[in-house]
Every structure is written in structure tokens, then in C-alpha cells.
Design an enzyme around this catalytic site. Structure first.
Site, PDB file in Angstrom:
ATOM      1  N   LEU A 258       0.821  -1.214   0.000  1.00  0.00           N
ATOM      2  CA  LEU A 258       0.000   0.000   0.000  1.00  0.00           C
ATOM      3  C   LEU A 258       0.856   1.264   0.000  1.00  0.00           C
ATOM      4  O   LEU A 258       0.453   2.283  -0.565  1.00  0.00           O
ATOM      5  CB  LEU A 258      -0.943  -0.002   1.200  1.00  0.00           C
ATOM      6  CG  LEU A 258      -2.147  -0.952   1.089  1.00  0.00           C
ATOM      7  CD1 LEU A 258      -2.919  -0.993   2.399  1.00  0.00           C
ATOM      8  CD2 LEU A 258      -3.065  -0.531  -0.053  1.00  0.00           C
ATOM      9  N   ARG A 262       0.016   3.993  -2.741  1.00  0.00           N
ATOM     10  CA  ARG A 262      -0.405   5.352  -2.412  1.00  0.00           C
ATOM     11  C   ARG A 262       0.440   6.376  -3.155  1.00  0.00           C
ATOM     12  O   ARG A 262      -0.072   7.370  -3.676  1.00  0.00           O
ATOM     13  CB  ARG A 262      -0.292   5.561  -0.901  1.00  0.00           C
ATOM     14  CG  ARG A 262      -1.369   4.845  -0.132  1.00  0.00           C
ATOM     15  CD  ARG A 262      -1.073   4.694   1.343  1.00  0.00           C
ATOM     16  NE  ARG A 262      -2.184   3.984   1.989  1.00  0.00           N
ATOM     17  CZ  ARG A 262      -2.105   3.347   3.142  1.00  0.00           C
ATOM     18  NH1 ARG A 262      -0.966   3.321   3.804  1.00  0.00           N
ATOM     19  NH2 ARG A 262      -3.168   2.732   3.639  1.00  0.00           N
ATOM     20  N   PHE A 400      -9.547   4.914  -2.787  1.00  0.00           N
ATOM     21  CA  PHE A 400      -8.540   3.891  -3.111  1.00  0.00           C
ATOM     22  C   PHE A 400      -7.339   3.923  -2.164  1.00  0.00           C
ATOM     23  O   PHE A 400      -6.985   4.972  -1.630  1.00  0.00           O
ATOM     24  CB  PHE A 400      -7.987   4.174  -4.520  1.00  0.00           C
ATOM     25  CG  PHE A 400      -8.702   3.461  -5.626  1.00  0.00           C
ATOM     26  CD1 PHE A 400      -9.418   2.303  -5.431  1.00  0.00           C
ATOM     27  CD2 PHE A 400      -8.647   3.978  -6.916  1.00  0.00           C
ATOM     28  CE1 PHE A 400     -10.058   1.659  -6.475  1.00  0.00           C
ATOM     29  CE2 PHE A 400      -9.282   3.347  -7.971  1.00  0.00           C
ATOM     30  CZ  PHE A 400      -9.987   2.187  -7.750  1.00  0.00           C
ATOM     31  N   GLU A 401      -6.679   2.779  -2.041  1.00  0.00           N
ATOM     32  CA  GLU A 401      -5.392   2.652  -1.343  1.00  0.00           C
ATOM     33  C   GLU A 401      -5.448   3.175   0.100  1.00  0.00           C
ATOM     34  O   GLU A 401      -4.508   3.784   0.596  1.00  0.00           O
ATOM     35  CB  GLU A 401      -4.281   3.400  -2.112  1.00  0.00           C
ATOM     36  CG  GLU A 401      -4.152   3.031  -3.566  1.00  0.00           C
ATOM     37  CD  GLU A 401      -3.631   1.613  -3.797  1.00  0.00           C
ATOM     38  OE1 GLU A 401      -3.340   0.928  -2.803  1.00  0.00           O
ATOM     39  OE2 GLU A 401      -3.510   1.194  -4.949  1.00  0.00           O
ATOM     40  N   GLY A 402      -6.558   2.920   0.754  1.00  0.00           N
ATOM     41  CA  GLY A 402      -6.768   3.455   2.098  1.00  0.00           C
ATOM     42  C   GLY A 402      -7.423   4.820   1.965  1.00  0.00           C
ATOM     43  O   GLY A 402      -6.899   5.703   1.290  1.00  0.00           O
TER      44      GLY A 402
END
Length: 584
Positions: A258, A262, A400-402
Site C-alpha cells: 500500500l 499510495r 482507493f489505497e486506504g
């Protein structure tokens, strides 16, 4: 590695402008790569966007293979496994240029990021040899199955289960994953499951495995050309040798992947925002009202200028971070069997910067596409104009991505954790600031003073939070979120300022004028907002005489001379309108 700056250390030290990487430092090879990827996106993807959005059968695979032939899918994969490993600036350039390709950016990003990097970083030699060549060529499609109906940001609460078969040859997987990119055509799935219901572990699962099926396509707001489905696992037999990394350490795989995801999403956002500005500037130059192009109207000028400023600042942050990541990679020995894990550990050093990039860039993109629609007026609401699609596509970036909320919590919590381990001088910096305030030695001169003020505002507010809550501060999300914004803006302001200063030193003030103008406009219009955030936060942390003293200290930190930001934006807007796109 010992000579490299620690992640988050920018808050506690001064950085030499010559030590950061900026887009002005692109090599000839970088520039050639930028032109090549931009050309591919324009000629091969944007020209077929209607077909892509309609999910024309076979088109995604065709485009992935075309990208593979250009080496764009294997930029993070060693040649031994079919890739053509590139430096981190090159992979950033690819991600930026792919940004404007809409749905394809998500498909290709899934392929080259979360869909393959777990194998690149944590796979065995045999796993890499078996799976990576197909991903690099585009002949095999990778997907990442982490999210579940009841486990989004809280990934470790996943219910998908893995049980070892009696003969020890297979793991039997059962569960459901949700919102999985590339799922319709996925050949290789990175799946997370709990062995015996409690050991969170990563697996490589072949897409044609018996018992693996996908649900119907999600009817999405945007990125309609990419496949998003649920993945259902019903007694799926996964060979024991397809267990990825170690039993019970799936979180190590997930969180490390991640970080890079990110960062690349931030680079995607830069490219997408530049596209939005180009569309808006072109339209504003062509659209006439009251006998003149709307680009000549003051409020339109302000929108174009602010879009450009946010892009400049974001681009400065992204490539500064890219330079940090590249320097880290150069300092590491990744030649051994555990080279991928060594690289992942190196990237983790800048997890905080990756989160800041992700939040800032995706929110800058949101601003750019929103104002892009506004500049188009009623036409911006029409699907006939590209800006309408950009507006819809951009909304997912903050999820997305957290989510950006999760990433905001990561920033101060990571700082606190590293400070408690003695890795960052947080307490020392707070003590020094208090000493400077008490001694009356706070001096603010020019934009450099504003950058330091941003750092000091964060430290003052962080100190108040730690005093009231101690280690429990991380549970106070409203406070943590504001602290994250203060730290993130300090990084943003400094990145813009350092880039401008480096340009002045290397190219002369005349050639760096637009960068300086954008930097001055951003810093001067942001510092007041940081003062307000700090006031709001301090008022939640203290009261009475203690609060009065804190607000007085804050006032001492924010003594500065203001600039005419309206005039600065007019200069920026003129340059954007003249060129019809983002320029610095």
C-alpha cells in the site's frame, strides 16, 4: 542508508534545495520516457475511450499487451523475470502519464502495483519465475483481493479462511472479496485469508482455480472501463507452494504494498489534474461571453491559477518523494533472494510521505476536476465533454489505497511511534520551540519564514495534544486529522519552496519566475488557513489561561508580511491561458 533523511525528518530539520529531486532534474532518458508514455496514452487509450468505457470485449487485454511491449508493465520487475527494472523517477513518470488514461490507469495500475508487487517484493524465486513474466508482458492480468464486504479499511478483520488439506499439499480457501479491480479477466489473484481462522496470510491464486468465481460488474460512478467485481472463493484449492511470504504475516505484505500504491496514485493524480487544467484552459480561451474569452474574466483567472498552483505543489511533493525513494533504493543491496523484502523495508521508511502525497494529491485532483467542470459551465455537466468523465473518475481516488481519513490518521501516529523509538527528535524539537518562543527569538523573513512557521505551528499543536492525551492522542481522530493536515501542509509548502529555490540557483531568477510566483501565492494563502486549523485544535485541547497562553504563542509564530496574492494569481493565469496547459 544512514546518510539518508529519515521519513518525517523534514519537520525537524532544514533541507538543502540541491538535495531534493524536481522535474527540472529529468535526464534525457526521463524526458524521452515521458513523451513515449504520453504518446501511448493519447494515441492508444484516449482515442478509444468510448470503447473502453463500454467495456468492449478484449480491449483491456489488447491495451495491457501494448503497454507490455513498451516495457510499461515491467518497470518494477527485474529482467530475470521478464521486466525491465527502472529507477523510481521513471516509474513515477509512467504513473503520472498514465493518470489521464481514465479507467485504463486503474487497470494498468492494478497490474503493475498491487496486482504484482506482492510477488515482486515477497515472492520466492519460483513464484516470480512462474507469474511475473506474464504480468510484465500483459498476457496475464493481475488482481489484488484484500477488501471484503465487512472489512474495508479494517483489513485485518477479514473473514476469508484458509485451511491446510490433510495431505498438506493445498490450502482450502473460502470467503468473499469485494470491489476487486481487474477481477473479470484476472489470471493471478493476490488473496488474503486467515489460516485456521486467525493467521492473516497472503496467497497467490490462479484465476482459473476450481471454485473461484466472480460476481456481476459493479455499476460504478466512474472508471467504468475497468472491471470491478466481487470474488467468491468456494473450497478453492491453492497449492501450498503458493503461500506468499510467511504464515501469519500477510499484514506485512499488504501494508508495504500500500505504501507504493499510495505514492503511485499521487503520481496518477498529477497527470489527471494536468489534463483537467488543459481542458479547462483550452475551453476558457475558446468560449466567449460578452464579446470576450472567459479566460479574461477575473474569477475564471483565479480558478485557472489555483488549479495550476495546486498541481505545481503536488508535482513538487511527488517528485521530491520519488527522489527519496530512489536514493533509498540505490543505498540498498537488493541482489539477494530477499531483495524484494529489503526494498519493501526501504520504501517503508517513507510511509508517512507516501500517505501525505496520497491525501494531498487526490484532494488537489478533486479541486482541479471540480473547477474544470465549473469553467465549462453547463457543458461541463454534459457527457459530450471529457471533463465530465474526469470529474466522475476522480472521486474514487480519495477512497482507493486506504481512504484519506485512514491516511490522515497514519501521519501523526507514525510520527509519534517513531519518536517514541528515538528515531525522530519530536520532543527535542518541541522543547526547542518553547525555548525560542519564551526567549522571543522567533523571526519570520520571506517565504522561508512561512515554511518554518508551518512546521512550528504543527509542533505547537502536537505538543498540546500530547500533553492532554499522551499515548491516547491517536484515539482522538478529530485532533489527529487536523495534526495530519498541519504536517502535510508543512511538507507541501517546503517542497514547493525548495523546488523554486533550486530553480533560481540552477536556472536564474528570470527562468524560475513562474515557480517563485506559484510558491509565493501558495505559501501566503495557506499560512492563514494553518493558523485557523491550529486555533480550532488548540481550543479543543485547552481552556482558560492555558488556552490563552497557547493562542498567544501561536500569534508569535504567525507574524509575517502578506503579499498581493490576487496579483500573483493573475500572473499565473496569464501564463496558463497563453500556453493552454500547465506550465512552470
Amino acid at each position: 542508508m544512514s546518510n539518508l533523511p529519515k521519513g518525517g525528518s523534514f519537520l525537524f530539520s532544514q533541507t538543502d534545495p540541491q538535495d531534493i529531486f524536481t522535474p527540472e532534474d529529468f535526464s534525457l532518458e526521463h524526458k524521452m520516457l515521458y513523451r513515449m508514455v504520453s504518446g501511448f496514452v493519447t494515441d492508444s487509450v484516449l482515442s478509444r475511450m468510448d470503447e473502453l468505457e463500454a467495456k468492449q470485449d478484449g480491449l483491456i487485454r489488447e491495451l495491457l499487451e501494448a503497454a507490455g511491449e513498451l516495457g510499461l508493465n515491467g518497470a518494477d520487475i527485474f529482467e530475470e523475470y521478464g521486466g525491465m527494472i527502472m529507477d523510481k523517477i521513471s516509474t513515477t513518470i509512467i504513473a503520472e502519464c498514465m493518470g489521464k488514461s481514465g479507467s485504463f490507469a486503474m487497470t494498468q495500475g492494478g497490474q503493475t502495483g498491487i496486482g504484482s508487487m506482492p510477488i515482486v517484493m515477497f515472492g520466492t524465486h519460483e513464484q516470480k519465475k512462474k507469474y511475473l513474466p506474464g504480468i510484465a508482458s500483459g498476457k496475464k492480468v493481475g488482481a489484488y483481493a484484500l477488501t471484503e464486504p465487512g472489512a474495508g479499511s479494517d483489513a485485518l478483520s477479514a473473514k476469508t479462511r484458509a485451511d491446510l488439506s490433510p495431505d498438506g499439499k493445498y490450502y482450502i480457501l473460502n470467503g468473499t472479496k469485494q470491489f476487486i479491480t481487474n477481477s473479470a479477466m484476472g489470471d493471478i489473484f493476490i488473496v488474503y485469508a486467515k489460516i485456521d481462522g486467525d493467521k492473516f496470510t497472503a496467497f497467490i491464486v490462479d484465476g482459473d482455480s476450481e471454485g473461484l468465481s466472480t460476481g456481476a460488474e459493479e455499476k460504478k460512478m466512474g472508471i467504468k472501463g475497468s472491471s470491478t467485481r466481487s470474488v467468491i472463493l468456494e473450497d478453492v484449492k491453492v497449492p501450498a507452494e503458493n503461500l506468499l511470504f510467511e504464515i501469519g504475516r500477510g499484514h506485512v505484505v499488504a501494508f508495504n504494498i500500500l505504501n507504493l500504491g499510495r505514492y503511485k496514485l499521487a503520481a496518477n493524480s498529477v497527470g489527471n489534474a494536468k489534463f483537467a487544467l488543459e481542458l479547462a484552459a483550452t475551453y476558457a480561451n475558446e468560449r466567449k461571453q460578452f464579446g470576450t474569452p472567459i479566460a479574461n474574466f477575473g474569477l475564471i483567472k483565479e480558478k485557472l491559477a489555483e488549479m495550476a498552483i495546486k498541481i505545481y505543489v503536488t508535482e513538487s511533493m511527488v517528485y521530491r518523494t520519488g527522489g527519496l525513494l530512489e536514493n533509498m533504493m540505490e543505498s540498498l543491496d537488493t541482489s539477494g533472494d530477499d531483495g524484494g523484502q529489503v526494498a519493501a523495508k526501504g520504501i517503508e521508511e517513507y510511509a508517512l510521505e507516501c500517505s501525505m502525497n496520497k491525501v494531498f494529491a487526490t484532494e488537489a485532483l478533486a479541486y482541479a476536476v471540480d473547477e474544470g467542470v465549473q469553467i465549462h459551465g453547463g457543458y461541463g455537466f454534459s457527457a459530450e465533454y471529457t471533463i465530465e468523465r474526469l470529474y466522475r473518475d476522480a472521486r474514487i481516488y480519495r477512497i482507493f489505497e486506504g481512504t484519506n481519513e485512514i491516511n490522515r490518521t497514519i501521519i501523526p501516529v507514525t510520527l509519534m511511534r517513531r519518536a517514541s523509538k528515538g528515531e525522530l527528535p519530536l520532543q527535542e524539537a518541541i522543547a526547542k520551540l518553547k525555548e525560542d518562543i519564551t526567549g522571543g527569538s522567533i523571526v519570520r523573513e520571506g517565504e522561508a519564514g512561512l515554511v518554518q512557521a508551518a512546521k512550528d505551528i504543527f509542533l505547537l499543536t502536537m505538543a498540546a495534544g500530547m500533553k492532554k492525551y499522551g499515548k491516547d492522542l491517536q484515539k482522538q481522530q478529530e485532533i489527529i486529522g487536523r495534526l495530519a493536515d498541519l504536517a502535510m501542509q508543512a511538507f507541501a509548502m517546503e517542497s514547493a519552496w525548495l523546488r523554486a529555490q533550486k530553480a533560481v540557483a540552477n536556472q536564474g531568477e528570470a527562468n524560475a519566475k513562474l515557480k517563485l510566483t506559484m510558491t509565493m501565492a501558495y505559501l501566503n494563502s495557506t499560512i492563514g488557513r494553518l493558523e485557523y486549523i491550529a486555533k480550532e485544535t488548540l481550543t479543543a485541547l485547552a481552556e482558560g489561561e492555558e488556552l490563552a497562553n497557547l493562542l498567544e504563542d501561536l500569534k508569535k509564530l504567525t507574524q509575517y508580511n502578506t503579499r498581493n496574492t490576487v496579483a500573483l494569481r493573475q500572473e499565473i493565469a496569464a501564463a496558463i491561458s497563453e500556453n493552454g496547459k500547465f506550465v512552470v
